[in-house]
Design an enzyme around this catalytic site. Structure first.
Site, PDB file in Angstrom:
ATOM      1  CG  ASN A 214      -1.804   1.193   1.322  1.00 15.41           C
ATOM      2  OD1 ASN A 214      -1.938   1.958   0.350  1.00 15.41           O
ATOM      3  ND2 ASN A 214      -2.433   1.387   2.473  1.00 15.41           N
ATOM      4  CD1 TRP A 215       3.545   1.013  -2.898  1.00  9.83           C
ATOM      5  CD2 TRP A 215       3.584   2.193  -4.797  1.00  9.83           C
ATOM      6  NE1 TRP A 215       4.263   0.297  -3.828  1.00  9.83           N
ATOM      7  CE2 TRP A 215       4.298   1.002  -5.003  1.00  9.83           C
ATOM      8  CE3 TRP A 215       3.456   3.097  -5.856  1.00  9.83           C
ATOM      9  CZ2 TRP A 215       4.912   0.685  -6.219  1.00  9.83           C
ATOM     10  CZ3 TRP A 215       4.053   2.787  -7.068  1.00  9.83           C
ATOM     11  CH2 TRP A 215       4.782   1.598  -7.246  1.00  9.83           C
ATOM     12  CE  LYS A 216      -0.453   3.395   4.691  1.00 12.42           C
ATOM     13  NZ  LYS A 216      -0.379   3.568   6.132  1.00 12.42           N
TER      14      LYS A 216
ATOM     15  CG  HIS B  54      -6.179   1.921   5.115  1.00 10.53           C
ATOM     16  ND1 HIS B  54      -5.745   2.953   5.912  1.00 10.53           N
ATOM     17  CD2 HIS B  54      -5.154   1.045   5.043  1.00 10.53           C
ATOM     18  CE1 HIS B  54      -4.497   2.703   6.285  1.00 10.53           C
ATOM     19  NE2 HIS B  54      -4.110   1.554   5.776  1.00 10.53           N
TER      20      HIS B  54
ATOM     21  CD  GLU C 183      -3.119   5.789   6.684  1.00 10.31           C
ATOM     22  OE1 GLU C 183      -3.056   5.725   5.436  1.00 10.31           O
ATOM     23  OE2 GLU C 183      -2.160   5.459   7.428  1.00 10.31           O
TER      24      GLU C 183
ATOM     25  CD  GLU D 175      -3.994  -2.234   7.725  1.00 15.79           C
ATOM     26  OE1 GLU D 175      -2.789  -2.304   7.422  1.00 15.79           O
ATOM     27  OE2 GLU D 175      -4.756  -1.358   7.295  1.00 15.79           O
TER      28      GLU D 175
ATOM     29  N   GLY E 298       1.637   2.971  11.017  1.00  9.76           N
ATOM     30  CA  GLY E 298       2.518   4.135  11.006  1.00  9.76           C
ATOM     31  C   GLY E 298       3.265   4.318  12.315  1.00  9.76           C
TER      32      GLY E 298
ATOM     33  CB  SER F  56       4.630  -1.070  12.661  1.00 12.47           C
ATOM     34  OG  SER F  56       4.198   0.251  12.892  1.00 12.47           O
TER      35      SER F  56
ATOM     36  N   GLY G 140       2.650  -0.744   4.582  1.00 10.96           N
ATOM     37  CA  GLY G 140       2.650   0.659   4.180  1.00 10.96           C
ATOM     38  C   GLY G 140       4.066   1.135   3.911  1.00 10.96           C
TER      39      GLY G 140
END
Ligand code: PGA
Length: 248
Positions: free
Chosen positions: A8-10, A95, A97, A165, A171, A210, A231
């Protein structure tokens, strides 16, 4: 079975040029790792070009989020149908976020059902924001699962990837322990079986939060999961190579 890595490159990297470089590496790692299935989720703006440049089968493509309606007046959105049209095979749904920006369980439910209708694999993300001794994180995860899967027929449950998650590990500095993941995996399976019946026993569960080259292997070996949602380490050339190597 191959282990699964969702990259997941975000909102990274900053330029298309860098995205192409990162994708070159991702492809190379995938070719060299027959025991790992890599699903890359680049930013929507880079998606089409990267997807169109790739003719092989080792890398699958996910969009990071998408709307359940096929078209319409939704400024800034992309739809699941559009994602399917340009070659996405997976869609990340719910997700943390996105949930933090207002994505509700009700929307997640519609998106999961729409993705299946469009023959995309939903990657349904669930996870609590914090933990206390009272165990309310289990209640929350159960609710997210029941809502998210509400419109899914039992026979279709095995097509879905559930990404657990814990928000506090995303993060962060440290992943959850594999042991705690194992406990959560048992709980997730039990919840989904209660809701959908025995067919859900083989539901595929991923862990995210993480993960890097130091903890990936242990999480797969002891966490009762078939894959990882990654991530930061997925956009770091060195870390990503080492991570996939460790699984392969
Ligand atoms: P992270 O992100 O690996 O950077 O913690 C994981 C995720 O958000 O899926």
């Amino acid at each position: 079975m191959r282990s699964i890595v969702v990259a997941n490159w975000k909102m990274n990297p900053a330029t298309l040029k860098d995205a192409k470089k990162l994708f070159e590496l991702t492809k190379k790692v995938a070719e060299e790792s027959p025991n790992v299935s890599i699903i890359v989720a680049p930013p929507a703006l880079y998606f089409r070009e990267l997807r169109a440049s790739y003719k092989k089968k080792r890398v699958a493509f996910a969009v990071q989020h998408a709307h359940f309606e096929a078209t319409g007046s939704h400024t800034g959105e992309i739809s699941i149908a559009q994602a399917a049209d340009v070659g996405a095979t997976h869609v990340i749904i719910g997700h943390a976020e996105r949930r933090a920006r207002g994505e509700s369980d009700a929307e997640v439910r519609l998106k999961v059902a729409t993705a299946l209708k469009e023959h995309l694999v939903p990657i349904l993300c669930v996870g609590e924001s914090r933990r206390s001794n009272s165990g309310e994180h289990f209640t929350l995860v159960a609710q997210q699962l029941r809502e998210g899967l509400a419109d899914v027929q039992p026979a279709k449950v095995s097509k879905i990837l559930i990404a657990y998650e814990p928000v506090w590990a995303i993060g962060g500095a440290k992943a959850m322990s594999a042991r705690d993941m194992h406990e959560m995996a048992i709980f997730i399976r039990k919840t989904v079986v209660e809701a959908k019946g025995k067919e859900a026993m083989n539901i595929k569960i991923l862990y995210g939060g993480s993960i890097d080259e130091t903890n990936a292997r242990g999480m797969l070996d002891e966490g009762d999961v078939v894959g990882l949602l990654v991530g930061r380490a997925s956009t770091d050339l060195k870390k990503f190579t080492a991570l996939v190597d460790a699984l392969n």
